[in-house]
Design an enzyme around this catalytic site. Structure first.
Site, PDB file in Angstrom:
ATOM      1  CE1 TYR A  37       5.924   7.111  11.095  1.00 26.83           C
ATOM      2  CE2 TYR A  37       6.293   9.483  11.016  1.00 26.83           C
ATOM      3  CZ  TYR A  37       6.126   8.268  10.373  1.00 26.83           C
ATOM      4  OH  TYR A  37       6.166   8.219   8.999  1.00 26.83           O
ATOM      5  CG  ASN A  86       6.646  -8.780  12.717  1.00 29.72           C
ATOM      6  OD1 ASN A  86       6.855  -7.579  12.529  1.00 29.72           O
ATOM      7  ND2 ASN A  86       6.571  -9.312  13.929  1.00 29.72           N
ATOM      8  CB  ILE A  90       2.784  11.300   1.525  1.00 35.04           C
ATOM      9  CG1 ILE A  90       4.186  11.903   1.585  1.00 35.04           C
ATOM     10  CG2 ILE A  90       2.529  10.627   0.184  1.00 35.04           C
ATOM     11  CD1 ILE A  90       4.452  13.008   0.568  1.00 35.04           C
ATOM     12  NE  ARG A  96      -0.326  -0.298   5.005  1.00 34.34           N
ATOM     13  CZ  ARG A  96      -0.038   0.725   5.788  1.00 34.34           C
ATOM     14  NH1 ARG A  96      -0.440   1.933   5.449  1.00 34.34           N
ATOM     15  NH2 ARG A  96       0.634   0.562   6.917  1.00 34.34           N
ATOM     16  CB  SER A 122       8.992  10.786   8.547  1.00 33.86           C
ATOM     17  OG  SER A 122       8.041  11.813   8.776  1.00 33.86           O
TER      18      SER A 122
END
Length: 241
Positions: free
Chosen positions: A154, A62, A187, A14, A141
């Site tokens: 994160y 995983n 995004i 995805r 990021s």
């Protein structure tokens, strides 16, 4: 441009990972799509890749599990004969403010985003060393560059990916292996669905969210940029300037 190469893309079912897998297929690369849970979405990515006449197979893994990653990398190498490009795009969020964040939420994000990237690097780099060539692209990021309220786990994981990228770049350059990172901004993916009115939008000089395909364009550039390593390429509409 990438004909004869094999790309392993994590988080390939995805969003950004799927867009990169399709971009590489369009450029002629065979693609191993690594996914966490959605088998149908992973197969849909593979089918889209196969339309370009390349080989594409899906592998459930995983990435936070060291031994599972080892087995998956071995399977990909056996099926494709080698791994020339690694894209670490698998990532999760479990947002929350520091005073309320659970240990489990912090650990889960760091385990997938940072340790998962290390696990793949650890096992794929050996394959690349034997080949005497390779390209590694880690998806970090802008949160890892400038922080983001409500995302300490994160942001920490993505900042760690930057340090990991630069260290690996220094270690592996002499073996013919380049290691770079892409730092996406805001995004349009499943992870950001329904956030068109997010206050972050006002901080983007270009005034819009980015598209996964725009990250894929950067991944295509880094796959062939033979003298670029240790770089963090922002693709963020200017939000982290």
């Amino acid at each position: 441009m990438l004909k004869g190469k094999t790309a392993l893309v994590t988080g390939g079912s995805r969003g950004i990972g799927a867009a990169i897998a399709k971009q590489y297929a369009q450029l002629g690369a065979d693609v191993a799509v690594v996914y966490a849970g959605n088998e149908q979405a992973a197969e849909d990515t593979c089918q889209a890749c196969r339309q370009y006449g390349v080989k594409a197979e899906a592998y459930r893994c995983n990435v936070a599990d060291f031994n599972e990653v080892k087995e998956t990398v071995a399977a990909v190498r056996k099926d494709f004969g080698g791994i020339h490009i690694l894209v670490n795009s698998a990532g999760i969020t479990k947002d929350g403010l520091v005073p309320m964040m659970s240990e489990a939420a912090f650990d889960a994000v760091v385990d997938t985003n940072l340790k998962g990237t290390f696990n793949m690097l650890r096992h794929v780099s050996g394959v690349m060393v034997r080949q005497k060539e390779g390209c590694i692209i880690n998806i970090t990021s802008v949160s890892g560059l400038m922080g983001n309220a409500g995302q300490c786990n994160y942001a920490a994981s993505k900042a760690g990916v930057i340090g990991l990228t630069k260290s690996a770049a220094k270690e592996l350059a002499g073996r013919g292996i380049r290691c770079n990172a892409i730092a996406p901004g805001f995004i349009r993916t499943d992870m950001t669905a329904g956030q068109d009115q997010n206050p972050l939008m006002e901080m983007i000089p270009m005034g819009r969210m980015g598209e996964p395909e725009e990250i894929a364009q950067a991944a295509a550039f880094l796959a062939s940029a033979s003298y670029v390593t240790g770089e963090v390429l922002r693709v963020d509409g200017g939000i982290a300037m």
